[in-house]
Design a protein around this motif. Structure first.
Motif, PDB file in Angstrom:
ATOM      1  N   UNK A 105      -5.593  -5.845   0.178  1.00  0.00           N
ATOM      2  CA  UNK A 105      -5.062  -7.063  -0.424  1.00  0.00           C
ATOM      3  C   UNK A 105      -4.035  -7.716   0.501  1.00  0.00           C
ATOM      4  N   UNK A 106      -3.730  -8.979   0.220  1.00  0.00           N
ATOM      5  CA  UNK A 106      -2.685  -9.679   0.969  1.00  0.00           C
ATOM      6  C   UNK A 106      -1.353  -8.962   0.805  1.00  0.00           C
ATOM      7  N   UNK A 107      -1.105  -8.449  -0.391  1.00  0.00           N
ATOM      8  CA  UNK A 107       0.145  -7.742  -0.647  1.00  0.00           C
ATOM      9  C   UNK A 107       0.283  -6.505   0.238  1.00  0.00           C
ATOM     10  N   UNK A 108      -0.815  -5.797   0.471  1.00  0.00           N
ATOM     11  CA  UNK A 108      -0.773  -4.624   1.337  1.00  0.00           C
ATOM     12  C   UNK A 108      -0.493  -5.022   2.787  1.00  0.00           C
ATOM     13  N   UNK A 109      -1.066  -6.132   3.213  1.00  0.00           N
ATOM     14  CA  UNK A 109      -0.810  -6.627   4.565  1.00  0.00           C
ATOM     15  C   UNK A 109       0.659  -7.002   4.700  1.00  0.00           C
ATOM     16  N   UNK A 110       1.167  -7.734   3.727  1.00  0.00           N
ATOM     17  CA  UNK A 110       2.582  -8.125   3.760  1.00  0.00           C
ATOM     18  C   UNK A 110       3.494  -6.895   3.731  1.00  0.00           C
ATOM     19  N   UNK A 111       3.132  -5.895   2.947  1.00  0.00           N
ATOM     20  CA  UNK A 111       3.930  -4.664   2.889  1.00  0.00           C
ATOM     21  C   UNK A 111       3.964  -3.983   4.252  1.00  0.00           C
ATOM     22  N   UNK A 112       2.827  -3.951   4.945  1.00  0.00           N
ATOM     23  CA  UNK A 112       2.798  -3.315   6.271  1.00  0.00           C
ATOM     24  C   UNK A 112       3.678  -4.078   7.257  1.00  0.00           C
ATOM     25  N   UNK A 113       3.734  -5.401   7.119  1.00  0.00           N
ATOM     26  CA  UNK A 113       4.598  -6.214   7.984  1.00  0.00           C
ATOM     27  C   UNK A 113       6.073  -5.926   7.673  1.00  0.00           C
ATOM     28  N   UNK A 114       6.399  -5.853   6.389  1.00  0.00           N
ATOM     29  CA  UNK A 114       7.784  -5.553   5.996  1.00  0.00           C
ATOM     30  C   UNK A 114       8.201  -4.162   6.463  1.00  0.00           C
ATOM     31  N   UNK A 115       7.283  -3.199   6.405  1.00  0.00           N
ATOM     32  CA  UNK A 115       7.607  -1.839   6.841  1.00  0.00           C
ATOM     33  C   UNK A 115       7.990  -1.792   8.312  1.00  0.00           C
ATOM     34  N   UNK A 116       7.529  -2.757   9.066  1.00  0.00           N
ATOM     35  CA  UNK A 116       7.887  -2.849  10.484  1.00  0.00           C
ATOM     36  C   UNK A 116       9.205  -3.592  10.681  1.00  0.00           C
ATOM     37  N   UNK A 117       9.810  -4.005   9.561  1.00  0.00           N
ATOM     38  CA  UNK A 117      11.097  -4.695   9.639  1.00  0.00           C
ATOM     39  C   UNK A 117      10.977  -6.150  10.059  1.00  0.00           C
ATOM     40  N   UNK A 118       9.826  -6.727   9.850  1.00  0.00           N
ATOM     41  CA  UNK A 118       9.596  -8.115  10.257  1.00  0.00           C
ATOM     42  C   UNK A 118       9.606  -8.989   9.008  1.00  0.00           C
ATOM     43  N   UNK A 119      10.473  -9.988   9.025  1.00  0.00           N
ATOM     44  CA  UNK A 119      10.594 -10.883   7.876  1.00  0.00           C
ATOM     45  C   UNK A 119       9.724 -12.128   8.048  1.00  0.00           C
ATOM     46  N   UNK A 120       9.662 -12.639   9.255  1.00  0.00           N
ATOM     47  CA  UNK A 120       8.956 -13.890   9.520  1.00  0.00           C
ATOM     48  C   UNK A 120       7.505 -13.614   9.908  1.00  0.00           C
ATOM     49  N   UNK A 121       6.591 -14.016   9.045  1.00  0.00           N
ATOM     50  CA  UNK A 121       5.161 -13.763   9.281  1.00  0.00           C
ATOM     51  C   UNK A 121       4.636 -14.506  10.519  1.00  0.00           C
ATOM     52  N   UNK A 122       5.369 -15.547  10.934  1.00  0.00           N
ATOM     53  CA  UNK A 122       4.966 -16.287  12.136  1.00  0.00           C
ATOM     54  C   UNK A 122       5.137 -15.464  13.407  1.00  0.00           C
TER      55      UNK A 122
END
Length: 183
Positions: free
Chosen positions: A121-138
């Motif tokens: 899901x999109x939520x899982x992708x966003x969670x993986x990005x947050x786990x890397x400490x990245x706030x800005x998806x750009x």
């Protein structure tokens, strides 16, 4: 049904002894077989782990003899090592044993068909990005689901690089991805 709670102290002692011997035997085999047995699971590793657990349970409950159990444990771990060696030497074997990584997100675009195939899901992708400490998806170039199910997050790179970790990802090679983001 008479012996549902207790059969005999001899049987309890027998099961306790087999449990200790079986546990130590499996521990020794896993130490000998190396880190691959303990690595994050791909489908093959999962099957090996479930099989080892099942054999160990039969050994502990004296449903197979100790010798038979040890032989089965040895064969399972030997086959795992053999298949791992074959997959290192043969691309065909590698493809049979391991799934390939898939691109799920690239340059701000969620790749819906890949996400659906991989049940992500999109939520899982966003969670993986947050786990890397990245706030800005750009800041994200890509998110990839690896062969073991982990989601890898790749940050934007210097445009002059020619050695990208995304090269060769099945059906989604960077060179073939449209710059305008259309799929």
């Amino acid at each position: 049904m008479d012996n549902i709670f207790f059969e005999s102290w001899t049987k309890v002692g027998h099961v306790a002894l087999l449990t200790v011997i079986s546990f130590v035997t499996l521990f020794l085999f896993i130490r000998i077989s190396g880190k691959r047995t303990l690595a994050k699971f791909n489908a093959f590793d999962f099957v090996v782990t479930v099989t080892l657990g099942s054999v160990l349970a039969y050994m502990m409950l004296a449903q197979v003899s100790l010798t038979e159990g040890v032989v089965v444990l040895f064969l399972i771990i030997s086959m795992q090592l053999l298949f791992a060696k074959l997959s290192r030497k043969s691309k065909v074997m590698e493809k049979l044993l391991n799934s390939s990584p898939k691109l799920l997100f690239y340059k701000g675009i969620y790749l819906e068909s890949s996400m659906e195939k991989e049940s992500v899901t999109k939520e899982e992708i966003l969670a993986s990005i947050r786990q890397k400490g990245i706030e800005n998806i750009d800041e994200i170039l890509a998110v990839v689901i690896e062969a073991n199910g982990d989601l890898s997050v790749v940050k934007m790179y210097d445009e002059t690089t020619t050695n990208s970790s995304l090269k060769g990802i099945k059906n989604h090679d960077i060179e073939n991805f449209p710059e305008n983001g259309e799929l």
